[in-house]
Design an enzyme around this catalytic site. Structure first.
Site, PDB file in Angstrom:
ATOM      1  N   GLU A  94     -20.082  17.864 -39.168  1.00  0.00           N
ATOM      2  CA  GLU A  94     -20.593  18.532 -40.370  1.00  0.00           C
ATOM      3  C   GLU A  94     -20.706  17.602 -41.560  1.00  0.00           C
ATOM      4  O   GLU A  94     -21.630  17.725 -42.350  1.00  0.00           O
ATOM      5  CB  GLU A  94     -19.710  19.735 -40.710  1.00  0.00           C
ATOM      6  CG  GLU A  94     -19.993  20.877 -39.739  1.00  0.00           C
ATOM      7  CD  GLU A  94     -19.199  22.126 -40.013  1.00  0.00           C
ATOM      8  OE1 GLU A  94     -18.349  22.104 -40.926  1.00  0.00           O
ATOM      9  OE2 GLU A  94     -19.435  23.109 -39.291  1.00  0.00           O
ATOM     10  N   VAL A  95     -19.752  16.689 -41.700  1.00  0.00           N
ATOM     11  CA  VAL A  95     -19.796  15.770 -42.844  1.00  0.00           C
ATOM     12  C   VAL A  95     -20.333  14.416 -42.358  1.00  0.00           C
ATOM     13  O   VAL A  95     -19.749  13.795 -41.463  1.00  0.00           O
ATOM     14  CB  VAL A  95     -18.389  15.590 -43.468  1.00  0.00           C
ATOM     15  CG1 VAL A  95     -18.440  14.597 -44.621  1.00  0.00           C
ATOM     16  CG2 VAL A  95     -17.837  16.934 -43.940  1.00  0.00           C
ATOM     17  N   HIS A  99     -15.417  10.288 -39.600  1.00  0.00           N
ATOM     18  CA  HIS A  99     -14.021  10.702 -39.791  1.00  0.00           C
ATOM     19  C   HIS A  99     -13.380  10.949 -38.442  1.00  0.00           C
ATOM     20  O   HIS A  99     -13.961  11.582 -37.570  1.00  0.00           O
ATOM     21  CB  HIS A  99     -13.917  11.932 -40.691  1.00  0.00           C
ATOM     22  CG  HIS A  99     -14.882  13.036 -40.369  1.00  0.00           C
ATOM     23  ND1 HIS A  99     -16.220  12.969 -40.702  1.00  0.00           N
ATOM     24  CD2 HIS A  99     -14.708  14.211 -39.749  1.00  0.00           C
ATOM     25  CE1 HIS A  99     -16.818  14.061 -40.285  1.00  0.00           C
ATOM     26  NE2 HIS A  99     -15.937  14.847 -39.700  1.00  0.00           N
ATOM     27  N   HIS A 101     -10.408  12.798 -36.630  1.00  0.00           N
ATOM     28  CA  HIS A 101      -9.435  13.877 -36.812  1.00  0.00           C
ATOM     29  C   HIS A 101      -8.151  13.523 -36.061  1.00  0.00           C
ATOM     30  O   HIS A 101      -8.203  13.203 -34.871  1.00  0.00           O
ATOM     31  CB  HIS A 101      -9.954  15.189 -36.205  1.00  0.00           C
ATOM     32  CG  HIS A 101     -11.150  15.786 -36.874  1.00  0.00           C
ATOM     33  ND1 HIS A 101     -11.066  16.871 -37.729  1.00  0.00           N
ATOM     34  CD2 HIS A 101     -12.472  15.493 -36.799  1.00  0.00           C
ATOM     35  CE1 HIS A 101     -12.282  17.214 -38.139  1.00  0.00           C
ATOM     36  NE2 HIS A 101     -13.154  16.393 -37.590  1.00  0.00           N
TER      37      HIS A 101
HETATM   38  P1  5GP Z   1     -16.461  17.730 -38.854  1.00  0.00           P
HETATM   39  O1  5GP Z   1     -16.800  19.142 -38.453  1.00  0.00           O
HETATM   40  O2  5GP Z   1     -17.588  17.058 -39.586  1.00  0.00           O
HETATM   41  O3  5GP Z   1     -15.929  16.907 -37.716  1.00  0.00           O
HETATM   42  O4  5GP Z   1     -15.209  17.832 -39.811  1.00  0.00           O
HETATM   43  C1  5GP Z   1     -15.284  17.919 -41.201  1.00  0.00           C
HETATM   44  C2  5GP Z   1     -13.890  18.258 -41.642  1.00  0.00           C
HETATM   45  O5  5GP Z   1     -13.781  17.928 -43.007  1.00  0.00           O
HETATM   46  C3  5GP Z   1     -13.547  19.755 -41.521  1.00  0.00           C
HETATM   47  O6  5GP Z   1     -12.374  19.885 -40.726  1.00  0.00           O
HETATM   48  C4  5GP Z   1     -13.347  20.199 -42.969  1.00  0.00           C
HETATM   49  O7  5GP Z   1     -12.302  21.152 -43.089  1.00  0.00           O
HETATM   50  C5  5GP Z   1     -13.028  18.905 -43.684  1.00  0.00           C
HETATM   51  N1  5GP Z   1     -13.475  18.821 -45.067  1.00  0.00           N
HETATM   52  C6  5GP Z   1     -14.738  19.026 -45.514  1.00  0.00           C
HETATM   53  N2  5GP Z   1     -14.814  18.837 -46.846  1.00  0.00           N
HETATM   54  C7  5GP Z   1     -13.559  18.501 -47.257  1.00  0.00           C
HETATM   55  C8  5GP Z   1     -13.009  18.187 -48.525  1.00  0.00           C
HETATM   56  O8  5GP Z   1     -13.675  18.179 -49.566  1.00  0.00           O
HETATM   57  N3  5GP Z   1     -11.677  17.875 -48.571  1.00  0.00           N
HETATM   58  C9  5GP Z   1     -10.898  17.889 -47.435  1.00  0.00           C
HETATM   59  N4  5GP Z   1      -9.603  17.568 -47.594  1.00  0.00           N
HETATM   60  N5  5GP Z   1     -11.395  18.166 -46.219  1.00  0.00           N
HETATM   61  C10 5GP Z   1     -12.706  18.487 -46.127  1.00  0.00           C
END
Ligand code: 5GP
Ligand code: ZN
Length: 116
Positions: A94-95, A99, A101
């Protein structure tokens, strides 16, 4: 550039930071899915694992080493944990800033299956 994780790494947006060195930054996920849920990011803006180049090899290694150290620090190294990179649309990313996890602190369900 309007990237939320770049802003977090530069401390322009506050976060619960847990690791900070010359290449890598780590902070607690704002919507944790387990007792320990930390995101490890490169300070350099790289969109996804799919955009990694040979020159990023040391950086990628540093992220994994940071995850290992953070797991020890959080007391979950012995029990075990998951490390997860989501990549692109099918991976559910999503971002658009790499990253890693770090998820643990409880026994985790499998939870990866194709959507039909
Ligand atoms: P993805 O789905 O891209 O692998 O994970 C994005 C993660 O970033 C999600 O688990 C979401 O909760 C976390 N996240 C998104 N925006 C922010 C933010 O502004 N601050 C923090 N601490 N986590 C975020
Ligand atoms: Zn970024």
């Amino acid at each position: 550039m309007d990237c939320i994780f770049c802003k977090i790494a530069k401390k322009e947006i506050p976060s619960d930071s847990v690791f900070d060195d010359d290449l890598v930054f780590a902070f607690k996920d704002r919507a944790p899915i387990a007792p320990v849920h930390i995101l490890i990011i490169p300070k350099e803006h790289i969109k996804s694992i799919a955009d990694l180049k040979e020159e990023h090899e040391a950086l990628a290694g540093r992220m994994i080493m940071a995850a290992k150290k953070l797991a020890e620090q959080a007391g979950i190294a012995e029990g075990g944990y998951k490390l997860l990179f989501r990549v692109g649309r099918h991976g559910g990313q999503e971002v658009p800033h790499i990253h890693l996890h770090l998820i643990g602190g409880a026994k985790l369900a499998e939870g990866i299956k194709p959507i039909r």
